[in-house]
Design a protein around this motif. Structure first.
Motif, short mmCIF file in Angstrom:
data_model
loop_
_atom_site.label_atom_id
_atom_site.label_comp_id
_atom_site.label_asym_id
_atom_site.label_seq_id
_atom_site.Cartn_x
_atom_site.Cartn_y
_atom_site.Cartn_z
N ASP A 190 35.45 43.32 25.81
CA ASP A 190 34.24 42.51 25.94
C ASP A 190 33.89 42.29 27.42
O ASP A 190 34.78 42.07 28.25
N ASP A 191 32.60 42.34 27.71
CA ASP A 191 32.14 42.09 29.08
C ASP A 191 32.34 40.62 29.43
O ASP A 191 32.47 39.75 28.55
N ASN A 192 32.31 40.35 30.74
CA ASN A 192 32.63 38.99 31.18
C ASN A 192 31.91 38.71 32.49
O ASN A 192 31.67 39.62 33.29
N ASP A 193 31.56 37.46 32.73
CA ASP A 193 31.08 37.04 34.04
C ASP A 193 31.54 35.60 34.27
O ASP A 193 31.68 34.84 33.32
N TYR A 194 31.77 35.25 35.54
CA TYR A 194 32.34 33.94 35.85
C TYR A 194 32.20 33.63 37.34
O TYR A 194 32.02 34.54 38.16
N PRO A 195 32.27 32.34 37.70
CA PRO A 195 32.35 31.98 39.12
C PRO A 195 33.79 32.20 39.60
O PRO A 195 34.75 31.89 38.88
N GLY A 196 33.93 32.76 40.77
CA GLY A 196 35.26 33.06 41.28
C GLY A 196 35.46 32.60 42.70
O GLY A 196 34.51 32.52 43.49
N ALA A 197 36.70 32.25 43.00
CA ALA A 197 37.11 32.00 44.38
C ALA A 197 37.65 33.30 44.95
O ALA A 197 38.43 34.00 44.28
N THR A 198 37.24 33.67 46.13
CA THR A 198 37.65 34.94 46.73
C THR A 198 38.37 34.70 48.04
O THR A 198 38.19 33.68 48.70
N TRP A 199 39.20 35.66 48.42
CA TRP A 199 39.86 35.60 49.72
C TRP A 199 40.06 37.02 50.25
O TRP A 199 40.02 38.00 49.50
N GLY A 200 40.26 37.09 51.54
CA GLY A 200 40.53 38.37 52.19
C GLY A 200 41.45 38.17 53.37
O GLY A 200 41.34 37.17 54.09
N ILE A 201 42.38 39.09 53.57
CA ILE A 201 43.31 39.04 54.70
C ILE A 201 43.36 40.44 55.32
O ILE A 201 43.50 41.44 54.61
N ASP A 208 39.54 33.72 38.91
CA ASP A 208 38.59 33.26 37.90
C ASP A 208 38.67 31.74 37.79
O ASP A 208 39.70 31.20 37.39
N LEU A 209 37.59 31.04 38.15
CA LEU A 209 37.60 29.59 38.11
C LEU A 209 37.36 29.02 36.72
O LEU A 209 37.50 27.81 36.51
N GLN A 210 37.00 29.89 35.76
CA GLN A 210 36.88 29.44 34.37
C GLN A 210 38.18 29.66 33.62
O GLN A 210 38.68 28.77 32.94
N GLU A 211 38.72 30.85 33.72
CA GLU A 211 40.01 31.18 33.10
C GLU A 211 41.01 31.32 34.24
O GLU A 211 41.24 32.40 34.76
N THR A 212 41.60 30.19 34.64
CA THR A 212 42.35 30.13 35.89
C THR A 212 43.64 30.96 35.89
O THR A 212 44.26 31.12 36.94
N SER A 213 44.03 31.48 34.74
CA SER A 213 45.22 32.34 34.71
C SER A 213 44.88 33.78 35.11
O SER A 213 45.78 34.59 35.32
N ASP A 214 43.58 34.09 35.23
CA ASP A 214 43.16 35.45 35.57
C ASP A 214 42.94 35.58 37.07
O ASP A 214 42.22 34.78 37.68
N VAL A 215 43.55 36.59 37.65
CA VAL A 215 43.39 36.85 39.08
C VAL A 215 43.41 38.36 39.30
O VAL A 215 44.13 39.10 38.62
N VAL A 216 42.59 38.82 40.22
CA VAL A 216 42.53 40.23 40.62
C VAL A 216 42.93 40.31 42.09
O VAL A 216 42.34 39.61 42.93
N ILE A 217 43.92 41.14 42.40
CA ILE A 217 44.40 41.27 43.78
C ILE A 217 44.51 42.75 44.11
O ILE A 217 45.28 43.48 43.46
N ASN A 218 43.76 43.21 45.11
CA ASN A 218 43.85 44.58 45.60
C ASN A 218 44.45 44.56 47.00
O ASN A 218 43.89 43.96 47.92
N THR A 219 45.60 45.22 47.15
CA THR A 219 46.34 45.20 48.41
C THR A 219 46.57 46.62 48.90
O THR A 219 46.94 47.50 48.12
#
Length: 347
Positions: free
Chosen positions: A258-269, A291-302
């Motif tokens: 299922d598609d999804n959209d949400y407000p997110g907090a982002t960071w960069g280093i 993901d500020l709605q589903e706080t257990s979801d996080v995407v990290i590209n390193t």
């Protein structure tokens, strides 16, 4: 015995003397740098920045000397100097006595300035507010294998940065296309565009747009856009570090899930270092979305790696890329790892 005509002898002597004088005038005068430990360096001052002066020598190439180790500098060639208060001094040689910069004002009077207030010597035009400095790299890794197994692999990366004294534009694009026996097993790409505006000092604000796709992770397209605030904590070549935090609107389109959209907090280093020497470069960068709605979801590209120069601005790099998505659809691995050896061109 032939007799030399006196007038001709005088003319030859004058010509020889003039020739020697011209040769002496043509020979560039060497700069002299005296250090706290009593060492004396003879060479040519190339520039000064990041609290160090670079001197081109005939015995050790170009060397970098910390300004706090310099007692005096005697230079004859005119230079452009910028002080920490943004004062620009032109048409004067770099002269230092007893760790004090000697500056001649418009009235011909000499005033002393603390050497620590010397920010740049012979800065690039963009550092004086004139235009932009353009840097970038284009990397490519390709594998072709034929025989019992037919394998085609293509990794590519393009980065470009335009930097002025006040702002900065950044574009990044990379991707991977792999195929074995005419069956695709990797098909992904990502793109990033940023605009930074520098306030007084190392703090800046900006807006970021990013998009990525990974067919084998069921991700047709993820994109986000939003503002952020960042800071350059360290800027010396031995270690640079900047960090950003912000808010974004995130939209995720999946092929099956299922598609999804949400407000997110982002960071960069972003971090780099020339600690290993030889113009090599250690680098690390990370982008994250929470993901500020589903706080257990996080995407990290390193991404981290080691790049080292070859010839004619070409460089080779060994790189590791880790892509983590805690909210990945079922039957999709949360962590994707890519190891690559790259050959690229920098400017």
């Amino acid at each position: 015995m032939k007799r030399m005509i006196p007038g001709l002898m005088i003319s030859c002597a004058l010509a020889l003397g003039a020739g020697l004088a011209s040769a002496e005038d043509a020979a560039p005068a060497a700069d002299e740098i005296l250090l706290l430990d009593g060492s004396k360096i003879i060479g040519k001052v190339v520039d000064a920045r990041d609290g160090a002066v670079k001197v081109e020598t005939g015995f050790a190439g170009t060397i970098s000397i910390p300004l706090d180790q310099v007692v005096s500098v005697k230079s004859s060639a005119p230079a452009v100097m910028e002080l920490t208060d943004e004062t620009v001094i032109e048409g004067q040689p770099l002269l230092v006595e007893d760790q004090q910069l000697q500056v001649t004002d418009n009235s011909g009077n000499i005033r002393e300035v603390e050497l620590g207030e010397l920010l740049l010597v012979n800065p690039e035009p963009w550092e004086l507010g004139l235009g932009y400095k353009w840097t970038g790299l284009a990397n490519l890794a390709m594998t072709l294998q034929r025989g019992n197994t037919d394998t085609d692999e293509l990794d590519y990366k393009l980065e470009s940065v335009w930097r002025s004294e006040r702002d900065r534009y950044t574009l990044k694009f990379n991707g991977e296309q792999d195929e074995t026996n005419n069956i695709k097993n990797a098909d992904n790409w990502s793109a990033l565009g940023k605009y930074d505006y520098f306030f007084d000092g190392p703090t800046y604000g900006g807006i970021k747009v990013s998009a990525e796709s990974d067919k084998f992770a069921d991700l047709d397209l993820r994109y986000y856009i939003g503002p952020y605030i960042g800071r350059e904590f360290y800027t010396e070549p031995a270690f640079t570090m900047s960090a950003e935090i912000g808010l974004s609107y995130v939209n995720e389109d999946y092929i099956v899930a299922d598609d999804n959209d949400y407000p997110g907090a982002t960071w960069g280093i972003d971090m780099t270092s020339d600690y290993l020497g030889g113009d090599s470069r250690l680098y690390f960068n990370q982008l994250g979305i929470w993901d500020l709605q589903e706080t257990s979801d996080v995407v990290i590209n390193t991404t981290f790696g080691l790049a080292f120069p070859l010839l004619w601005n070409f460089e080779a790099a060994a790189e590791v890329k880790l892509e983590y998505d805690s909210g990945a659809p079922e039957d999709i691995e949360e962590l994707d790892q890519t190891y690559s050896l790259r050959l690229g061109y920098t400017w």
